[in-house]
Design an enzyme around this catalytic site. Structure first.
Site, PDB file in Angstrom:
ATOM      1  N   SER A 444      24.874   1.360 -49.073  1.00  0.00           N
ATOM      2  CA  SER A 444      25.333   1.468 -50.458  1.00  0.00           C
ATOM      3  C   SER A 444      24.173   1.428 -51.443  1.00  0.00           C
ATOM      4  CB  SER A 444      26.363   0.391 -50.805  1.00  0.00           C
ATOM      5  OG  SER A 444      26.257  -0.725 -50.020  1.00  0.00           O
ATOM      6  N   HIS A 465      29.345   7.388 -47.684  1.00  0.00           N
ATOM      7  CA  HIS A 465      29.521   6.059 -48.268  1.00  0.00           C
ATOM      8  C   HIS A 465      31.003   5.742 -48.432  1.00  0.00           C
ATOM      9  CE1 HIS A 465      28.900   3.292 -51.975  1.00  0.00           C
ATOM     10  NE2 HIS A 465      28.889   2.590 -50.880  1.00  0.00           N
ATOM     11  N   GLU A 477      32.151   8.877 -50.665  1.00  0.00           N
ATOM     12  CA  GLU A 477      31.070   9.526 -51.391  1.00  0.00           C
ATOM     13  C   GLU A 477      30.085  10.081 -50.360  1.00  0.00           C
ATOM     14  OE1 GLU A 477      29.231   6.512 -53.784  1.00  0.00           O
ATOM     15  OE2 GLU A 477      28.708   7.912 -55.368  1.00  0.00           O
ATOM     16  N   ASN A 515      28.682   3.379 -57.653  1.00  0.00           N
ATOM     17  CA  ASN A 515      28.051   2.094 -57.967  1.00  0.00           C
ATOM     18  C   ASN A 515      27.151   2.191 -59.195  1.00  0.00           C
ATOM     19  OD1 ASN A 515      29.340   0.760 -55.943  1.00  0.00           O
ATOM     20  ND2 ASN A 515      27.689   0.967 -54.462  1.00  0.00           N
TER      21      ASN A 515
HETATM   22  P1  NAD Z   1      28.384  -6.621 -41.888  1.00  0.00           P
HETATM   23  O1  NAD Z   1      27.322  -7.655 -41.965  1.00  0.00           O
HETATM   24  O2  NAD Z   1      29.805  -7.049 -41.983  1.00  0.00           O
HETATM   25  O3  NAD Z   1      28.243  -5.797 -40.534  1.00  0.00           O
HETATM   26  C1  NAD Z   1      27.045  -5.319 -40.034  1.00  0.00           C
HETATM   27  C2  NAD Z   1      27.185  -5.239 -38.516  1.00  0.00           C
HETATM   28  O4  NAD Z   1      26.064  -4.552 -38.000  1.00  0.00           O
HETATM   29  C3  NAD Z   1      27.236  -6.611 -37.832  1.00  0.00           C
HETATM   30  O5  NAD Z   1      28.344  -6.686 -36.981  1.00  0.00           O
HETATM   31  C4  NAD Z   1      25.927  -6.651 -37.045  1.00  0.00           C
HETATM   32  O6  NAD Z   1      26.024  -7.372 -35.836  1.00  0.00           O
HETATM   33  C5  NAD Z   1      25.694  -5.174 -36.784  1.00  0.00           C
HETATM   34  N1  NAD Z   1      24.295  -4.889 -36.508  1.00  0.00           N
HETATM   35  C6  NAD Z   1      23.188  -5.349 -37.131  1.00  0.00           C
HETATM   36  N2  NAD Z   1      22.095  -4.838 -36.545  1.00  0.00           N
HETATM   37  C7  NAD Z   1      22.510  -4.027 -35.556  1.00  0.00           C
HETATM   38  C8  NAD Z   1      21.839  -3.220 -34.605  1.00  0.00           C
HETATM   39  N3  NAD Z   1      20.528  -3.163 -34.565  1.00  0.00           N
HETATM   40  N4  NAD Z   1      22.585  -2.515 -33.727  1.00  0.00           N
HETATM   41  C9  NAD Z   1      23.927  -2.577 -33.766  1.00  0.00           C
HETATM   42  N5  NAD Z   1      24.605  -3.345 -34.633  1.00  0.00           N
HETATM   43  C10 NAD Z   1      23.901  -4.048 -35.526  1.00  0.00           C
HETATM   44  O7  NAD Z   1      28.013  -5.565 -43.011  1.00  0.00           O
HETATM   45  P2  NAD Z   1      28.982  -4.518 -43.751  1.00  0.00           P
HETATM   46  O8  NAD Z   1      29.498  -5.144 -44.987  1.00  0.00           O
HETATM   47  O9  NAD Z   1      29.907  -3.940 -42.766  1.00  0.00           O
HETATM   48  O10 NAD Z   1      27.929  -3.416 -44.221  1.00  0.00           O
HETATM   49  C11 NAD Z   1      27.350  -2.507 -43.331  1.00  0.00           C
HETATM   50  C12 NAD Z   1      26.721  -1.374 -44.107  1.00  0.00           C
HETATM   51  O11 NAD Z   1      27.690  -0.778 -44.948  1.00  0.00           O
HETATM   52  C13 NAD Z   1      25.576  -1.762 -45.010  1.00  0.00           C
HETATM   53  O12 NAD Z   1      24.612  -0.737 -45.003  1.00  0.00           O
HETATM   54  C14 NAD Z   1      26.216  -1.871 -46.375  1.00  0.00           C
HETATM   55  O13 NAD Z   1      25.322  -1.622 -47.447  1.00  0.00           O
HETATM   56  C15 NAD Z   1      27.229  -0.759 -46.282  1.00  0.00           C
HETATM   57  N6  NAD Z   1      28.376  -0.891 -47.194  1.00  0.00           N
HETATM   58  C16 NAD Z   1      28.982  -2.090 -47.366  1.00  0.00           C
HETATM   59  C17 NAD Z   1      30.068  -2.184 -48.223  1.00  0.00           C
HETATM   60  C18 NAD Z   1      30.781  -3.500 -48.423  1.00  0.00           C
HETATM   61  O14 NAD Z   1      31.580  -3.598 -49.352  1.00  0.00           O
HETATM   62  N7  NAD Z   1      30.550  -4.486 -47.585  1.00  0.00           N
HETATM   63  C19 NAD Z   1      30.545  -1.053 -48.873  1.00  0.00           C
HETATM   64  C20 NAD Z   1      29.927   0.181 -48.650  1.00  0.00           C
HETATM   65  C21 NAD Z   1      28.831   0.240 -47.804  1.00  0.00           C
END
Ligand code: NAD
Length: 734
Positions: A444, A465, A477, A515
């Protein structure tokens, strides 16, 4: 081939079949409406005809009015569009009234010909209004078929007599889920709600309607409001029960819409006034209110964004045309956290094979269990079955093994928001997947072009996204990096179509589009807290604009720590150009006190032991509010509104947005931007660019450069241009 056909069978029943040529769904045009009248006239004049059955030759009955008709009437009648819309509406009333009275003697109510409607599938808008004018409605028992009057969701209301007929059939209170909320009902529920009279096996539908027509008596075809002594069910406005209903309904509508949606108010006024007069006068009242709503710029802006342009984007309006179908067969989702779990769910629901990969098997399994829980909820609500659950779960393989990604044609990466972790997984994936595989990141905040540097194939690297929660949020997005190629864009768009969401495609820039606009909205709200303005005024000003959440509540929902993280990262990236220290002070202060928002049951708001939000936290007021007089409501609203719309204009000016339709649709679906306005660019068109530029100059002088009028807006103001006039692509959309 014409929109309706007419055939008289051996028993003397005229079967009128709706089958609009070259369309998958019946939508009513002006010409087709005239044909309906011709056929009614023919049936009534022909002594051999005993009655009429109206049905459809398609899978569904009807989708509603062709919305371009209304726009065309307005456009054709430049000088007097209101009169033309009113005349058009009254003509519709006249036709349906003719059908409803069916040649009866006006005094005795005898001698009419029965008209039944055989609703063989989904039926909406004017389709339902035609059915309501008939004497009896038969509907197929297919539970997937839905019937209703969803006009309110597009900023208008049922203006083909549906408002008056349905409220008179069931009373104002019972009519409200259908009229005010636009609920579409399955056949069983539709029968309970009296939208239909009989639910019949599909094979027997027309026959059941025919038999009814052949056996109907005079009394069976007189509508209650045409019979002597009719009284409004639930009471008319001056009846004690009716009084309570209308007072309650008015409070409910204003509570839900905060007065921001003119159509909801007009609909209620229409039912209220109509209930006190004879039916034909009531129809005139309905036509007047309907015209008033059609003339309100909010309704055309809503129809344009929420119907025409949303559909155009879903159908691939911005898809590269020379790339063949790129439907996804097997998707690899990296990271089974909050986002990854949701992306796996929506993909599996769409029938796509999913490999859900995380570092540890427990994490991958936990991600998959999100789908289990989702399906269980569906089963409890009778929306899914055990078999469906097994089928969806069988699509998802939870693993830690990169080898399982072999054969994936799309990867969606949702690991931690850390460029080095993202680079590592990009390389690891590319070592196993085929050359054709497209790699998408769900980041994001990180620039796509930078992340693409870790890829061997930057032309196949793109941003997809999603918004949280993935299963509920309709917008996706798609972000093109500097080197992203057309096939990656087409693949992403085809994937979004498969999972039935709405895409926008933007270019790579800080915070992309959604955003980029929402962060200044939140910051402006916090800045006002810092200035000593009463927090409730800030929140209510936003709600009265039709924003779903005030900026402070929104920050509590997304969490204070995330806000702090974004603020720190943005400041580090922008250096001296960063100008948000004022808002940050409040945010960091809350963070230091462990008030992290809803998740810690403490933030800008207070929460009770069950986690329910109870009100603004008094500590916030104690620290920041002053005795100085608060600014007026409009000033607070303009600050909140311009903070968002100016970013949309800048995004367009800088080429982040390539198409204004995406700017408006994306804003409404992505962060709930005042839907009544049709989106930020539509809002500027409604208030007019000259006024918008003048107002920005004032705000900039008073509050700072963040409100400075963008060059594009200034130029458009000087020429008195509108965004849709200058950049509109509506013809292509329609
Ligand atoms: P999260 O922390 O809930 O999940 C991330 C997951 O990735 C975890 O389960 C972790 O174990 C796994 N992980 C980390 N390193 C890894 C690797 N090397 N190999 C495999 N798995 C791995 O995070 P999230 O909120 O799901 O966000 C994930 C992505 O999505 C980020 O880039 C974030 O910016 C993006 N995002 C988040 C949101 C939100 O509202 N949370 C919205 C849009 C985009």
């Amino acid at each position: 081939m014409t929109d309706f056909t007419y055939e008289v069978d051996a028993d003397g029943v005229a079967i009128v079949t709706w089958n609009a040529p070259e369309k998958s769904m019946n939508v009513l045009t002006r010409e087709a409406f005239a044909l309906v009248e011709d056929y009614i006239d023919r049936a009534l004049a022909d002594d051999a005809v005993k009655g009429v059955v109206i049905t459809s030759g398609k899978k569904d009955f009807a989708g509603g009015m062709d919305l371009n008709v209304l726009a065309n009437i307005r456009a054709e009648n430049g000088d007097a569009p209101a009169q033309a819309l009113f005349d058009f509406t009254m003509n519709g009333h006249r036709i349906l009234r003719k059908l409803e009275r069916a040649g009866m003697d006006p005094k005795t109510n005898k001698g009419g010909k029965p008209v039944a409607c055989a609703i063989n599938g989904t039926c909406a808008g004017i389709g339902t209004e035609i059915a309501l004018a008939c004497h009896r409605r038969f509907m197929t028992d297919n539970p997937k078929a839905k019937i209703g009057l969803p006009e309110i969701l597009l900023g208008i209301f049922p203006g083909g007599g549906g408002t008056m007929r349905y409220s008179r059939m069931v009373g104002a209170m019972q009519a409200s889920p259908v009229l005010l909320e636009g609920k579409m009902l399955d056949p069983k529920k539709a029968k309970m709600a009296q939208l239909v009279d009989e639910v019949v096996e599909a094979d027997n539908l027309v026959e059941a309607a025919r038999q009814w027509v052949l056996n109907a008596k005079d009394a069976d075809i007189v509508k209650p409001w045409d019979a002597k002594g009719w009284k409004m069910p639930g009471g008319a406005p001056y009846h004690p029960a009716g009084f309570m209903t209308f007072v309650g309904a008015s409070a409910m509508v204003n509570g839900k819409t905060q007065g921001a949606y003119p159509a909801a108010k007009a609909l209620l006024s229409c039912v209220y006034e109509g209930a006190m007069v004879p039916f034909d006068t009531a129809l005139k009242i309905e036509a007047r209110w309907f015209t008033s709503i059609l003339m309100n710029p909010s309704s055309s802006a809503m129809i344009r964004s929420l119907f025409i342009n949303k559909q155009a984007l879903e159908k691939g309006a911005v898809r590269p045309t020379d790339v063949p179908d790129q439907s996804v067969k097997k998707v690899g989702v990296l990271g089974a956290g909050m986002m990854g779990a949701g992306i796996a769910l929506v993909s599996a629901l769409a029938g796509i094979e999913v490999v859900l990969l995380d570092q540890k098997q427990e994490a991958a399994d936990k991600g998959k269990s999100y789908t289990t829980a989702y399906m269980d909820k569906g089963i409890a609500r009778k929306k899914a079955t055990e078999e469906k659950k097994e089928a969806v779960l069988s699509k998802i393989t939870a693993t830690t093994d990169y080898e399982a990604l072999k054969g994936c044609d799309l990867i969606v990466e949702a690991v931690f928001e850390d460029p080095s972790i993202k680079a590592t997984v990009t390389k690891a994936v590319e070592a196993v997947v085929g050359e054709d595989c497209i790699f998408a990141t769900n980041t994001s905040t990180l620039p796509i072009s930078e992340l693409a540097k870790a890829s061997k194939r930057p032309e196949q690297f793109i941003g997809i996204h999603f918004f949280s929660p993935v299963d509920k949020m309709m917008l996706v997005e798609i972000i093109k990096g500097a080197e992203t190629g057309d096939r990656a864009v087409a693949k992403s768009l085809d994937f979004v179509r498969q999972i039935r969401k709405t895409p926008i495609v933007v270019n790579d820039a800080r915070f992309f589009y959604a955003n980029r606009c929402i962060i200044p909205y939140i910051n402006e709200g916090i800045r006002m807290v810092k200035e000593g303005i009463e927090p409730a005024l800030i929140e209510n000003a936003a709600k009265l604009l039709g924003m779903p959440l005030g900026p402070l509540q929104l920050n509590d929902e997304t969490s204070i720590d995330l806000g702090v993280k974004i603020a720190k990262a943005t400041k580090a990236a922008m250096g001296d150009a960063y100008d948000n220290d004022e808002a940050d002070e409040v945010l960091f202060w809350l963070f230091d006190q462990d008030r992290l928002g809803r998740k810690s049951a403490a933030g800008f708001y207070e929460y009770d032991e069950k986690g329910k939000r109870v009100g603004i936290w008094q500590g916030l007021r104690d620290k920041y509010t002053t005795d100085a007089e608060d600014p007026d409501l409009i000033m607070v609203q303009h600050r909140l509104m311009f903070a968002q719309v100016l970013e949309a204009v800048r995004a367009l000016e800088e080429g982040v947005l390539e198409d204004i339709r995406e700017g408006d649709v994306g804003a409404i679906l992505g962060w709930g931007f005042a839907p009544w306005s049709g989106g930020p660019l539509s809002w500027l068109d409604i208030i007019g660019t000259p006024y918008a530029a003048e107002r920005c100059d004032q705000l900039a002088a008073e509050l700072g450069e963040r409100f400075a009028t963008p060059d594009l807006l200034r130029e458009m103001a000087a020429k008195n241009q509108t965004f849709y006039g200058r950049f509109g692509k509506e013809d292509a959309a329609a």
